[in-house]
Every structure is written in C-alpha cells, then in structure tokens.
Scaffold this motif. Structure first.
Motif, mmCIF file in Angstrom:
data_model
loop_
_atom_site.group_PDB
_atom_site.id
_atom_site.type_symbol
_atom_site.label_atom_id
_atom_site.label_comp_id
_atom_site.label_asym_id
_atom_site.label_seq_id
_atom_site.Cartn_x
_atom_site.Cartn_y
_atom_site.Cartn_z
ATOM 1 N N LEU A 149 -17.067 4.638 4.557
ATOM 2 C CA LEU A 149 -16.506 4.070 5.788
ATOM 3 C C LEU A 149 -17.125 2.709 6.077
ATOM 4 O O LEU A 149 -16.424 1.743 6.423
ATOM 5 C CB LEU A 149 -16.764 5.014 6.967
ATOM 6 N N ALA A 150 -18.443 2.618 5.938
ATOM 7 C CA ALA A 150 -19.127 1.349 6.209
ATOM 8 C C ALA A 150 -18.672 0.266 5.237
ATOM 9 O O ALA A 150 -18.457 -0.895 5.638
ATOM 10 C CB ALA A 150 -20.643 1.545 6.111
ATOM 11 N N GLU A 151 -18.495 0.630 3.982
ATOM 12 C CA GLU A 151 -18.020 -0.348 3.004
ATOM 13 C C GLU A 151 -16.634 -0.868 3.376
ATOM 14 O O GLU A 151 -16.366 -2.074 3.349
ATOM 15 C CB GLU A 151 -17.979 0.286 1.613
ATOM 16 N N GLY A 152 -15.742 0.046 3.750
ATOM 17 C CA GLY A 152 -14.390 -0.370 4.122
ATOM 18 C C GLY A 152 -14.366 -1.223 5.375
ATOM 19 O O GLY A 152 -13.636 -2.223 5.445
ATOM 20 N N LEU A 153 -15.165 -0.837 6.364
ATOM 21 C CA LEU A 153 -15.221 -1.618 7.606
ATOM 22 C C LEU A 153 -15.786 -3.013 7.353
ATOM 23 O O LEU A 153 -15.318 -4.004 7.941
ATOM 24 C CB LEU A 153 -16.066 -0.875 8.644
ATOM 25 N N ALA A 154 -16.787 -3.094 6.488
ATOM 26 C CA ALA A 154 -17.373 -4.394 6.168
ATOM 27 C C ALA A 154 -16.336 -5.283 5.486
ATOM 28 O O ALA A 154 -16.202 -6.473 5.815
ATOM 29 C CB ALA A 154 -18.592 -4.209 5.279
ATOM 30 N N ARG A 155 -15.599 -4.719 4.551
ATOM 31 C CA ARG A 155 -14.564 -5.499 3.854
ATOM 32 C C ARG A 155 -13.462 -5.908 4.818
ATOM 33 O O ARG A 155 -12.941 -7.035 4.750
ATOM 34 C CB ARG A 155 -14.001 -4.686 2.703
ATOM 35 N N ARG A 156 -13.103 -5.038 5.732
ATOM 36 C CA ARG A 156 -12.010 -5.334 6.666
ATOM 37 C C ARG A 156 -12.399 -6.431 7.653
ATOM 38 O O ARG A 156 -11.558 -7.248 8.047
ATOM 39 C CB ARG A 156 -11.614 -4.059 7.415
ATOM 40 N N GLY A 158 -14.999 -8.635 7.149
ATOM 41 C CA GLY A 158 -15.703 -9.748 6.525
ATOM 42 C C GLY A 158 -17.176 -9.763 6.860
ATOM 43 O O GLY A 158 -17.809 -10.830 6.850
ATOM 44 N N SER A 159 -17.732 -8.589 7.145
ATOM 45 C CA SER A 159 -19.143 -8.478 7.508
ATOM 46 C C SER A 159 -19.946 -7.922 6.344
ATOM 47 O O SER A 159 -19.404 -7.506 5.314
ATOM 48 C CB SER A 159 -19.312 -7.546 8.720
ATOM 49 N N GLU A 160 -21.260 -7.890 6.526
ATOM 50 C CA GLU A 160 -22.121 -7.208 5.577
ATOM 51 C C GLU A 160 -22.074 -5.710 5.844
ATOM 52 O O GLU A 160 -21.898 -5.286 6.991
ATOM 53 C CB GLU A 160 -23.570 -7.718 5.708
ATOM 54 N N GLN A 161 -22.259 -4.922 4.793
ATOM 55 C CA GLN A 161 -22.206 -3.478 4.963
ATOM 56 C C GLN A 161 -23.344 -2.970 5.850
ATOM 57 O O GLN A 161 -23.221 -1.926 6.484
ATOM 58 C CB GLN A 161 -22.262 -2.786 3.594
ATOM 59 N N GLU A 162 -24.451 -3.721 5.904
ATOM 60 C CA GLU A 162 -25.577 -3.318 6.749
ATOM 61 C C GLU A 162 -25.501 -3.936 8.142
ATOM 62 O O GLU A 162 -26.459 -3.818 8.918
ATOM 63 C CB GLU A 162 -26.897 -3.696 6.072
ATOM 64 N N ASP A 163 -24.387 -4.586 8.467
ATOM 65 C CA ASP A 163 -24.205 -5.110 9.816
ATOM 66 C C ASP A 163 -24.344 -3.963 10.829
ATOM 67 O O ASP A 163 -23.768 -2.888 10.638
ATOM 68 C CB ASP A 163 -22.812 -5.734 9.934
ATOM 69 N N PRO A 164 -25.140 -4.153 11.900
ATOM 70 C CA PRO A 164 -25.388 -3.051 12.839
ATOM 71 C C PRO A 164 -24.110 -2.446 13.412
ATOM 72 O O PRO A 164 -24.018 -1.221 13.576
ATOM 73 C CB PRO A 164 -26.244 -3.699 13.929
#
Length: 211
Positions: A149-156, A158-164
C-alpha cells in the motif's frame, strides 16, 4: 507428411512458459499447505497443531513450509503473494480524481474479493471467529500488504515510500481492515464483510466520530 511433435520436458520450455509452470506449482504447494493447516486447526485447535503436523498432512518438508510461511499462524492470512504483488499497481491505476482514502478503501475491497474466492476462505474465517486471539497475529503478518500500500501511495503521489503521510495512511488502512474483520467475526455470521469495511472507512473519513 505431417510430423508428430513429442511433448517437451519442462526444462525444454521457453523461459516464459517455464516461469508459468513454476508459479503454478508454487501456488499449488501454498494452497495445499493452507488447506492442510486450516483443516487441522478446525479439527484440533491451532494451539495443538504444529508445523510438523501441517507438513505431514501436506506431504512436504518443514523447509518447504518455511519457504512460504514464517509461522503456522500465517497460513490464516488471506492475501496471497499475487494479490500483494499487484496492490501498488492497482493503487496507481485507480481514477485520478479519487481521494487517497477512497483509493485504499477500494483496493482493499478488491483484495477481500480475491481472498473470498479462495477455497480456504470460509474455513480461515471460521478459525479466526473461533479463536479471536489469532486476529492480532494475522494482522502482524499483513506487513507485506502494508508495504505494498505504501509503495502504491508513494508512486501515486510522487512521494518517497518512507514519507510520514504515506506510511501513516498505509498503516491506518491496514488497521481499519483489521477492525472491520474483527467486527465481522463478532457480528451475525450472515453479515457481509464488505459492509463492515465500508462502515470502518466511513468512520475514518468522518474523523473517527462515533456512529
């Protein structure tokens, strides 16, 4: 004159076809382990069943078991690797105008649909209903789903996967799913899991105000 084509051994198949065979065999082994484990859990209770018991019932080695699952409780996780592996892509592919909360809600709803189509779904749910203490252990085993989920949200976004924000939304979505499943286990057996998931996400969208 027509020529008879002899069947080829799997080692002679093109790489793409070989990969397909390997994946099918892996899915079959994973399914056999889950079916054996869930059957034993229902007959004897999870506490009384060992990994060795599951392996004997499925006719595989303990080493093979741990190639697929980290613990015996993990066989109760309904998300297979294919579902987890497609999660990030499905998040990215949702309509652009859809809110992020709605995106994770819909993607988790699709994951539930896939899980419910599996032959072990009903018995997995019954084991968890009869042994609610296992739900938290199964939730811990859903870390791969949260990561996806975090990977998909980051890609959607344009953020880093570790973005809070990304990490918190992914973790909150999985927690919301866990609460929905717990509520479903305590509810009428004929109630729909999707109704509980919808209610849980609606509460989240409203700022967690009580019903």
């Amino acid at each position: 004159m027509s020529r008879t084509t002899m069947p080829r051994a799997s080692g002679d198949l093109p790489p793409r076809e070989q990969e397909g065979l390997r994946e099918r065999k892996k899915r079959a082994t994973r399914r056999a382990l889950q079916q054996a484990a869930v059957r034993l859990f229902r007959d004897h209770g999870p506490v009384s069943v060992t990994v060795e018991d599951i392996c004997a019932a499925a006719d595989v080695s303990a080493r093979t078991f741990f190639n697929y699952f980290a613990s015996k409780e993990e066989v109760l996780v309904p998300w297979d690797p294919q579902t987890v592996g497609s999660t990030a892509r499905r998040i990215v592919d949702r309509p652009a105008a859809e809110s992020l909360l709605s995106v994770v809600h819909q993607v988790l709803g699709e994951a539930i649909d896939t899980a419910m189509a599996a032959p072990t779904w009903r018995d997995q749910a019954l084991v968890l209903r009869d042994h609610p203490d296992l739900v938290s252990r199964v939730a811990l085993a859903s870390w791969d789903l949260e990561q996806a989920l975090a990977e998909g949200l980051a890609r959607r976004t344009g953020s880093e996967q570790e973005d809070p924000y990304v990490r918190q939304l992914a973790a909150t979505a999985v927690t919301t799913l866990r609460v929905a499943i717990q509520c479903w286990h305590r509810a009428d057996p004929d109630s729909a899991l999707h109704d509980h998931l919808d209610s849980a996400f609606a509460r989240l969208a409203q700022g967690l105000r009580p019903d």
